[in-house]
Motif scaffolding. Sequence first.
Motif, PDB file in Angstrom:
ATOM      1  N   HIS A  86       1.005  -1.217   0.185  1.00 46.81           N
ATOM      2  CA  HIS A  86      -0.062   0.035   0.068  1.00 46.81           C
ATOM      3  C   HIS A  86       0.876   1.125   0.108  1.00 46.81           C
ATOM      4  O   HIS A  86       1.785   1.521   1.004  1.00 46.81           O
ATOM      5  CB  HIS A  86      -0.991   0.028   1.182  1.00 46.81           C
ATOM      6  CG  HIS A  86      -1.795   1.143   1.110  1.00 46.81           C
ATOM      7  ND1 HIS A  86      -2.848   1.287   0.424  1.00 46.81           N
ATOM      8  CD2 HIS A  86      -1.908   2.260   2.181  1.00 46.81           C
ATOM      9  CE1 HIS A  86      -3.451   2.529   0.754  1.00 46.81           C
ATOM     10  NE2 HIS A  86      -2.988   3.100   1.795  1.00 46.81           N
ATOM     11  N   HIS A  88       0.859   5.649  -1.598  1.00 45.02           N
ATOM     12  CA  HIS A  88       0.295   6.686  -2.437  1.00 45.02           C
ATOM     13  C   HIS A  88       1.561   7.608  -3.026  1.00 45.02           C
ATOM     14  O   HIS A  88       2.075   8.171  -2.313  1.00 45.02           O
ATOM     15  CB  HIS A  88      -0.576   7.629  -1.761  1.00 45.02           C
ATOM     16  CG  HIS A  88      -1.640   7.040  -1.026  1.00 45.02           C
ATOM     17  ND1 HIS A  88      -2.708   6.630  -1.672  1.00 45.02           N
ATOM     18  CD2 HIS A  88      -1.663   6.590   0.257  1.00 45.02           C
ATOM     19  CE1 HIS A  88      -3.576   6.015  -0.593  1.00 45.02           C
ATOM     20  NE2 HIS A  88      -2.802   5.820   0.549  1.00 45.02           N
ATOM     21  N   HIS A 247      -9.025   1.574   2.015  1.00 43.67           N
ATOM     22  CA  HIS A 247      -8.822   1.966   3.322  1.00 43.67           C
ATOM     23  C   HIS A 247      -9.978   1.505   4.572  1.00 43.67           C
ATOM     24  O   HIS A 247     -11.098   1.840   4.150  1.00 43.67           O
ATOM     25  CB  HIS A 247      -8.834   3.432   3.666  1.00 43.67           C
ATOM     26  CG  HIS A 247      -7.667   4.128   2.770  1.00 43.67           C
ATOM     27  ND1 HIS A 247      -7.665   4.882   1.878  1.00 43.67           N
ATOM     28  CD2 HIS A 247      -6.378   3.824   3.026  1.00 43.67           C
ATOM     29  CE1 HIS A 247      -6.378   5.448   1.547  1.00 43.67           C
ATOM     30  NE2 HIS A 247      -5.606   4.646   1.993  1.00 43.67           N
ATOM     31  N   HIS A 284      -4.770  -0.916   6.826  1.00 42.94           N
ATOM     32  CA  HIS A 284      -4.769  -0.300   8.064  1.00 42.94           C
ATOM     33  C   HIS A 284      -5.452  -1.049   9.346  1.00 42.94           C
ATOM     34  O   HIS A 284      -4.954  -1.893  10.045  1.00 42.94           O
ATOM     35  CB  HIS A 284      -5.527   1.303   8.304  1.00 42.94           C
ATOM     36  CG  HIS A 284      -4.793   2.153   7.582  1.00 42.94           C
ATOM     37  ND1 HIS A 284      -3.369   2.512   7.627  1.00 42.94           N
ATOM     38  CD2 HIS A 284      -4.909   3.051   6.425  1.00 42.94           C
ATOM     39  CE1 HIS A 284      -2.972   3.579   6.978  1.00 42.94           C
ATOM     40  NE2 HIS A 284      -3.923   3.730   5.955  1.00 42.94           N
ATOM     41  N   ASP A 335       2.537   2.767   3.477  1.00 39.15           N
ATOM     42  CA  ASP A 335       1.397   4.026   2.975  1.00 39.15           C
ATOM     43  C   ASP A 335       2.182   5.051   2.440  1.00 39.15           C
ATOM     44  O   ASP A 335       3.408   4.732   1.973  1.00 39.15           O
ATOM     45  CB  ASP A 335       0.874   4.474   4.248  1.00 39.15           C
ATOM     46  CG  ASP A 335      -0.562   4.978   4.216  1.00 39.15           C
ATOM     47  OD1 ASP A 335      -1.082   5.151   3.034  1.00 39.15           O
ATOM     48  OD2 ASP A 335      -1.090   5.233   5.142  1.00 39.15           O
TER      49      ASP A 335
HETATM   50 ZN    ZN Z   1      -3.362   5.177   2.404  1.00 32.29          ZN
END
Ligand code: ZN
Length: 475
Positions: A86, A88, A247, A284, A335
Amino acid sequence: MSTSDSAQQSIPEPFPKNGVIDTIIRHATVITQNDQRTAIKDGAVAIHHGQIVSVGADTMVSGSYSAMREIDASNRPLFPGLVNTHTHLFQSAVKGLGEDLPLGDWLRQVTVPTSQAMTADELYIFALLSCVENIRSGATTINEFSYPLPDSNMHAAAIRAMNASGLRGRYSRGIVDGGEEFGSSPRFIRPIEQSLAHVRQLRTEAHSQGGLIDVGVAIGIIWGMTEHGLRAIRAFANDTGVPVSMHVNEVPFDAECSFTAWGKSTVPMLESTGLLGPDFLPVHCVHMSAEDIHTFARHGVPVSYNAVSNMILGSGIPPIAEMMRAGINVCIATDGSGSNNSNDMLESLKFSALLQRAACRDAAVVTAPTAVDWATRNGARAMNMFDKVGSIEVGKRADMFIFDSATAKSTPLHDPIATLVHSSSPANMHMVMVDGNVLLEHGRLTRLDEAKLIQDAQQMSAALSQRCGTHSLLR
Ligand SMILES: [Zn+2]
């Protein structure tokens, strides 16, 4: 971990027929991460057309093949590439901005405005910078979770950056189809049919680029979706085989909104729409009831654990030990580097293990081998890629790295797995390979001008933060 100095696994027939292969990595301590967790002292790996064709003792493998290229690992450990489940990628633009804010304020004040003000050219550079951090920390497969940007050029730019980096991975296209009442940005909201049509288009485009990137769906958040949208995504996934990530319960607000909208908290709502399954990767999962955990286990749902991000945003500690006891496949991730503030998988590897030890007051609750499983085999499984990556075994793609322990931090080396988890840094990366292609060699990137990239990213992020009005000390 079992050790072996004699076993050899090869593709049964001589392959290729003339016995000349592309690459052989010799004299490595091969940490295979196979089912038996075999480690091979003075081992070798033969690679042809990006595929592992033989793994075993150096004398046996090197006696069976001649190679166009020989890489001498000089007894260094050779690990399967790490799987970052995961991230971004664009968020490298906001490292160091919005510090000390909780999730909601950080999204509203920094991350969302930045994503909306960015140009496709800027996004390309920031995404590439994040890819470089992944390569430098031994990650060879990444799962990019895009924001639901309405401009298709932005998505295309991110996929181009992933391909330019040489990484393997998935571009999970962000989707939001409602939730303005809970705070969804109206610029992100699009009818579900429109977004899914774009996912189909991206699949075709990604395929035509011929890289190592496939396409998935990324559900932004429960409160950004309608029930119709959630059901449509399940139908789409069943129809196309496209995997879904989301998420889930990062903060208590998520389940509260779900309850307000549907009278059910997040996990029961997801179950009722049919979304839960092994092709669904929730990220998460910090605020989970015992019942939520058992629901995930019942449906074979894996969990992407993002320890550093959870600590930076003060979101809490996910009940990972309980999830493991319930039989959930736990994997890890960085993340985005807006809430990390890096994309360093080695750092995430260490924090992920240690946070659980502290939470459980138990030094053995997550051992170093368990943490390495999270970052390799489990991550590959969670992304439905275990047939290709996650271990060094015959038939799999050649994604791996040679670890050079000759740094102060990593010396002395007694147990390569313990050193990787607790005493490593990107300075240890001697060679990183994806699909048989060497992306980093002797500490240098082979495909990218890293100095130029760093310079461009610094200049662009300064200009961008000025345009967005986000706080920067350098303004
Ligand atoms: Zn995220």
